[in-house]
Motif scaffolding. Structure first.
Motif, PDB file in Angstrom:
ATOM      1  N   ASP A   1       0.870  -1.183   0.000  1.00 42.59           N
ATOM      2  CA  ASP A   1       0.000   0.000   0.000  1.00 42.59           C
ATOM      3  C   ASP A   1       0.900   1.224   0.000  1.00 42.59           C
ATOM      4  O   ASP A   1       1.406   1.612   1.044  1.00 42.59           O
ATOM      5  N   MET A   2       1.118   1.853  -1.163  1.00 42.83           N
ATOM      6  CA  MET A   2       1.951   3.063  -1.159  1.00 42.83           C
ATOM      7  C   MET A   2       1.035   4.264  -0.929  1.00 42.83           C
ATOM      8  O   MET A   2       0.128   4.536  -1.713  1.00 42.83           O
ATOM      9  N   SER A   3       1.288   4.982   0.166  1.00 44.85           N
ATOM     10  CA  SER A   3       0.468   6.153   0.467  1.00 44.85           C
ATOM     11  C   SER A   3       1.097   7.383  -0.177  1.00 44.85           C
ATOM     12  O   SER A   3       2.203   7.331  -0.704  1.00 44.85           O
ATOM     13  N   MET A   4       0.403   8.490  -0.115  1.00 44.94           N
ATOM     14  CA  MET A   4       0.848   9.689  -0.835  1.00 44.94           C
ATOM     15  C   MET A   4       1.978  10.430  -0.124  1.00 44.94           C
ATOM     16  O   MET A   4       2.625  11.278  -0.722  1.00 44.94           O
ATOM     17  N   ASP A   5       2.189  10.156   1.163  1.00 47.71           N
ATOM     18  CA  ASP A   5       3.319  10.799   1.848  1.00 47.71           C
ATOM     19  C   ASP A   5       4.289   9.768   2.432  1.00 47.71           C
ATOM     20  O   ASP A   5       5.215  10.127   3.146  1.00 47.71           O
ATOM     21  N   GLY A   6       4.076   8.490   2.122  1.00 52.05           N
ATOM     22  CA  GLY A   6       5.009   7.460   2.571  1.00 52.05           C
ATOM     23  C   GLY A   6       4.761   6.997   3.997  1.00 52.05           C
ATOM     24  O   GLY A   6       5.550   6.206   4.523  1.00 52.05           O
ATOM     25  N   SER A   7       3.720   7.478   4.645  1.00 47.77           N
ATOM     26  CA  SER A   7       3.422   7.073   6.025  1.00 47.77           C
ATOM     27  C   SER A   7       2.046   6.425   6.088  1.00 47.77           C
ATOM     28  O   SER A   7       1.202   6.646   5.225  1.00 47.77           O
TER      29      SER A   7
ATOM     30  N   ASP B   1      -7.381  12.097   7.054  1.00 43.92           N
ATOM     31  CA  ASP B   1      -7.662  13.409   6.451  1.00 43.92           C
ATOM     32  C   ASP B   1      -6.433  14.320   6.412  1.00 43.92           C
ATOM     33  O   ASP B   1      -6.561  15.520   6.193  1.00 43.92           O
ATOM     34  N   ARG B   2      -5.235  13.758   6.614  1.00 38.64           N
ATOM     35  CA  ARG B   2      -4.069  14.651   6.635  1.00 38.64           C
ATOM     36  C   ARG B   2      -3.728  15.189   5.245  1.00 38.64           C
ATOM     37  O   ARG B   2      -3.029  16.197   5.122  1.00 38.64           O
ATOM     38  N   THR B   3      -4.226  14.528   4.181  1.00 39.07           N
ATOM     39  CA  THR B   3      -4.029  15.113   2.855  1.00 39.07           C
ATOM     40  C   THR B   3      -4.891  16.363   2.690  1.00 39.07           C
ATOM     41  O   THR B   3      -4.564  17.235   1.904  1.00 39.07           O
ATOM     42  N   VAL B   4      -5.989  16.459   3.457  1.00 36.69           N
ATOM     43  CA  VAL B   4      -6.841  17.655   3.414  1.00 36.69           C
ATOM     44  C   VAL B   4      -6.256  18.742   4.310  1.00 36.69           C
ATOM     45  O   VAL B   4      -6.127  19.906   3.916  1.00 36.69           O
ATOM     46  N   SER B   5      -5.850  18.349   5.527  1.00 39.28           N
ATOM     47  CA  SER B   5      -5.372  19.344   6.491  1.00 39.28           C
ATOM     48  C   SER B   5      -3.979  19.852   6.148  1.00 39.28           C
ATOM     49  O   SER B   5      -3.592  20.937   6.563  1.00 39.28           O
ATOM     50  N   GLY B   6      -3.212  19.046   5.410  1.00 32.70           N
ATOM     51  CA  GLY B   6      -1.839  19.425   5.092  1.00 32.70           C
ATOM     52  C   GLY B   6      -0.828  18.930   6.105  1.00 32.70           C
ATOM     53  O   GLY B   6       0.374  19.139   5.930  1.00 32.70           O
ATOM     54  N   ALA B   7      -1.276  18.242   7.166  1.00 36.13           N
ATOM     55  CA  ALA B   7      -0.360  17.737   8.195  1.00 36.13           C
ATOM     56  C   ALA B   7       0.233  16.397   7.756  1.00 36.13           C
ATOM     57  O   ALA B   7       0.066  15.367   8.419  1.00 36.13           O
ATOM     58  N   LEU B   8       0.955  16.425   6.639  1.00 38.94           N
ATOM     59  CA  LEU B   8       1.519  15.188   6.075  1.00 38.94           C
ATOM     60  C   LEU B   8       2.712  14.722   6.905  1.00 38.94           C
ATOM     61  O   LEU B   8       3.323  15.494   7.631  1.00 38.94           O
ATOM     62  N   ILE B   9       3.032  13.433   6.807  1.00 34.96           N
ATOM     63  CA  ILE B   9       4.207  12.866   7.482  1.00 34.96           C
ATOM     64  C   ILE B   9       5.091  12.291   6.383  1.00 34.96           C
ATOM     65  O   ILE B   9       5.031  11.116   6.058  1.00 34.96           O
ATOM     66  N   ASP B  10       5.889  13.148   5.785  1.00 34.38           N
ATOM     67  CA  ASP B  10       6.651  12.768   4.596  1.00 34.38           C
ATOM     68  C   ASP B  10       8.137  12.692   4.970  1.00 34.38           C
ATOM     69  O   ASP B  10       8.847  13.693   4.919  1.00 34.38           O
ATOM     70  N   GLU B  11       8.602  11.492   5.370  1.00 30.99           N
ATOM     71  CA  GLU B  11       9.982  11.324   5.839  1.00 30.99           C
ATOM     72  C   GLU B  11      10.995  11.767   4.782  1.00 30.99           C
ATOM     73  O   GLU B  11      12.038  12.307   5.094  1.00 30.99           O
ATOM     74  N   LYS B  12      10.695  11.471   3.506  1.00 29.80           N
ATOM     75  CA  LYS B  12      11.655  11.776   2.448  1.00 29.80           C
ATOM     76  C   LYS B  12      11.404  13.127   1.802  1.00 29.80           C
ATOM     77  O   LYS B  12      12.220  13.586   1.008  1.00 29.80           O
ATOM     78  N   GLY B  13      10.266  13.737   2.088  1.00 30.79           N
ATOM     79  CA  GLY B  13       9.941  14.994   1.427  1.00 30.79           C
ATOM     80  C   GLY B  13       9.774  14.827  -0.063  1.00 30.79           C
ATOM     81  O   GLY B  13      10.114  15.723  -0.849  1.00 30.79           O
ATOM     82  N   ALA B  14       9.246  13.688  -0.489  1.00 30.02           N
ATOM     83  CA  ALA B  14       9.172  13.384  -1.921  1.00 30.02           C
ATOM     84  C   ALA B  14       7.881  13.899  -2.559  1.00 30.02           C
ATOM     85  O   ALA B  14       7.795  13.938  -3.781  1.00 30.02           O
ATOM     86  N   GLY B  15       6.896  14.293  -1.758  1.00 28.46           N
ATOM     87  CA  GLY B  15       5.647  14.786  -2.326  1.00 28.46           C
ATOM     88  C   GLY B  15       4.686  13.680  -2.676  1.00 28.46           C
ATOM     89  O   GLY B  15       4.941  12.495  -2.419  1.00 28.46           O
ATOM     90  N   ALA B  16       3.558  14.076  -3.282  1.00 30.95           N
ATOM     91  CA  ALA B  16       2.442  13.146  -3.510  1.00 30.95           C
ATOM     92  C   ALA B  16       2.688  12.283  -4.736  1.00 30.95           C
ATOM     93  O   ALA B  16       1.948  12.319  -5.720  1.00 30.95           O
ATOM     94  N   GLN B  17       3.758  11.505  -4.705  1.00 27.88           N
ATOM     95  CA  GLN B  17       4.090  10.608  -5.821  1.00 27.88           C
ATOM     96  C   GLN B  17       4.447   9.260  -5.186  1.00 27.88           C
ATOM     97  O   GLN B  17       5.580   9.070  -4.732  1.00 27.88           O
ATOM     98  N   PRO B  18       3.481   8.345  -5.100  1.00 28.56           N
ATOM     99  CA  PRO B  18       3.667   7.145  -4.273  1.00 28.56           C
ATOM    100  C   PRO B  18       4.913   6.329  -4.610  1.00 28.56           C
ATOM    101  O   PRO B  18       5.532   5.764  -3.711  1.00 28.56           O
ATOM    102  N   ASN B  19       5.289   6.253  -5.890  1.00 27.27           N
ATOM    103  CA  ASN B  19       6.427   5.378  -6.204  1.00 27.27           C
ATOM    104  C   ASN B  19       7.772   6.007  -5.842  1.00 27.27           C
ATOM    105  O   ASN B  19       8.813   5.383  -6.036  1.00 27.27           O
ATOM    106  N   LEU B  20       7.781   7.220  -5.294  1.00 29.81           N
ATOM    107  CA  LEU B  20       9.044   7.825  -4.853  1.00 29.81           C
ATOM    108  C   LEU B  20       9.280   7.657  -3.355  1.00 29.81           C
ATOM    109  O   LEU B  20      10.335   8.004  -2.844  1.00 29.81           O
ATOM    110  N   HIS B  21       8.307   7.136  -2.620  1.00 30.68           N
ATOM    111  CA  HIS B  21       8.487   7.007  -1.173  1.00 30.68           C
ATOM    112  C   HIS B  21       9.210   5.709  -0.827  1.00 30.68           C
ATOM    113  O   HIS B  21       9.154   4.761  -1.558  1.00 30.68           O
TER     114      HIS B  21
END
Lengths: 416, 89
Positions: A339-345, A396-416
């Motif tokens: 399951d690849m999420s949009m922020d890797g978490s 709902d963190r994609t709505v609130s903006g409180a993402l948990i993106d360890e790599k800072g790769a953005g909303a591209q699932p195959n980059l996490h």
């Protein structure tokens, strides 16, 4: 039956004829208080902690295959809690603490081995980034040591320290990290849940989720309809498919990740090592096979198998790290669904449907999270409020903006 | 996996870069529900188990963007078109 040295001796005297199956082959009942969909590590751990910590025992775990047939048996068995971000680190440290007491807790040998996880760095910038992560870990009360080149060389002298392009300058070591036997983890949780009254129903695929007035009332399965007051989904790899039965559209893509095992050799590597200049990680199983992996294949897949370019890429990274690997034959290779999420978490949260709870988005880090995932998901289902260490893992963190993106790769699932 | 590029012919998938779902359409920023529409565009995916239309970039070949229709259960490719100009060369 409680496992102990005395039960082992007793069985030895009786020719090992008295062992009973570790869990019952349960038939589905008409109604449960809680139904967990997905009999992988996370689903079984959830059922186990629901019964043990919250006293909720009228629980079923539905598994479309057999226990251990999915990602639980398809990972590289690494456990660690070396994350950077506050939303993650406390959660993974809870998992690490649960791993440390797991075998005594569920009375099963999960072969938890705290052999150390060593992340290598190959440049000054990477050293600084690892120092920052190590400091973040220590601020969360987690062990982390920054090693220089000489200290790494003492641990793993056969690596290619003088590689012209990626010389090894040192590493970030978490000594409490290590490996566990993946099959034994699901078997142990299944047995522990079953002993407390949970029905583990294998070969039972969910085909529909009944919702009335915005509240779940039950499920349709290949083994008949089952009513349920609460439903928890722990079906990483197939989350989008199962959640679509409840009308949900999620920030998830399914990708395939391959893992590899070499022929068995004598003890060669006594910790987990990750290459810092490419995506590659390696350890050695107790049977002697080298267990290693790398990147996901990078495109949507439900095929349970990968393609050759990624195999070549993983082997090249392995050879760059440890040239001696070239003398060892690869024995087998397999793929699991991530399951690849949009922020890797991951996500452990309620859903817009009342009574329906979601545990998903583990990317390729689900195995190490198994105990804490079950612990926090059980807490969420039993009390209808998130556990403190998983409170940031919101849907709902994609709505609130409180993402948990360890790599800072953005909303591209195959980059996490 | 080999992708039959309409310009270059069948090539190994390591010549291509994957972007993802090709059915997503950038919403109108002036529309009344633009915030919600942009959220769904950036984050939410159908993620089907079966036929999936997806964008691949043939970086080691003709450097064109392709819309590949592929079965995510079997990796069989049903159709490949250029992404621009309605799929025409």
């Amino acid at each position: 039956m409680k496992y102990s040295v005395f039960s082992l001796l007793g069985q030895a005297l009786r020719g090992h004829t008295g062992w009973t199956p570790a869990w019952r082959k349960a038939e589905p009942k008409a109604e449960y208080d809680v139904v967990i969909v997905g009999g992988g590590g996370h689903g079984l751990a959830t059922a186990y902690y629901l019964a043990k910590e919250h006293g909720i025992t009228n629980v079923a775990v539905l598994e479309k295959g057999y226990i251990g047939s999915g990602n639980a048996g398809r990972n590289t068995t690494i456990i660690r809690s070396n994350y950077l971000l506050p939303g993650n680190e406390a959660f993974y440290e809870l998992s690490m603490k649960l791993w440390e007491g797991l075998e005594q807790d569920f009375n099963y040998n999960a072969m938890v081995s705290q052999r150390g996880v060593l992340n290598l760095y190959h440049s000054d910038a990477q050293r600084d980034a690892y120092a920052r992560r190590g400091n973040s870990m220590r601020l969360h009360g987690v062990d982390a040591e920054l090693l220089d080149r000489a200290a790494v060389r003492r641990m793993v002298p056969y690596l290619d320290f003088e590689n012209a392009r990626f010389p090894i300058h040192g590493g970030l070591l978490q000594r409490r990290g290590g490996t566990a036997r993946h099959d034994a983890v699901v078997w142990g949780y299944a047995r522990g849940a079953d002993m407390r009254g949970v029905d583990i129903i294998e070969n039972c695929e969910v085909t529909g989720i009944d919702i009335r007035n915005g509240y779940v009332t039950g499920l349709d399965t290949t083994r008949g309809a089952i009513r349920a007051k609460k439903i928890g989904l722990a079906v990483a790899g197939n989350t989008s498919r199962v959640a679509s039965l409840a009308g949900l559209r999620l920030p998830i893509e399914s990708h395939v990740l391959q893992a590899f095992v070499s022929e068995g050799i004598k003890p060669a590597i006594d910790c987990v090592v990750t290459f810092g200049a490419g995506h590659f990680y390696i350890s050695q199983s107790d049977k002697g096979g080298l267990v290693f992996g790398g990147d996901i294949d990078g495109y949507n897949s439900y095929a349970w198998r990968g393609s050759l370019p990624v195999i070549e890429d993983v082997m090249e990274a392995g050879m760059a790290l440890w040239p001696g690997l070239g003398r060892i034959r690869m024995l087998r290779q397999w793929g699991g669904l991530m399951d690849m999420s949009m922020d890797g978490s991951p996500i452990i949260d309620r859903t817009p449907v009342d009574g329906l709870y979601l545990n998903c988005g583990w990317c390729y880090g689900g195995f190490k999270a198994t105990p804490a995932s079950g612990w926090c998901f059980a807490h969420l289902i039993a009390r209808d409020e998130p556990h403190a260490v998983a409170a940031a893992m919101r849907l709902d963190r994609t709505v609130s903006g409180a993402l948990i993106d360890e790599k800072g790769a953005g909303a591209q699932p195959n980059l996490h | 996996m080999r992708i039959p590029c309409p310009f270059c012919g069948p090539r190994g998938n390591d010549e291509f870069t994957y972007l993802g779902d090709a059915t997503m359409r950038r919403p109108d920023p002036a529309a009344p529900e633009a915030m919600q529409a942009f959220h769904d565009y950036v984050y939410l995916r159908e993620n089907p188990s079966g036929l999936h239309q997806e964008l691949w970039f043939h970086g080691s070949g003709c450097r064109r963007w392709l819309v590949v229709t592929r079965n995510t259960r079997t990796h069989e490719i049903a159709e490949v078109k250029f992404a621009q100009r309605g799929g025409e060369a």
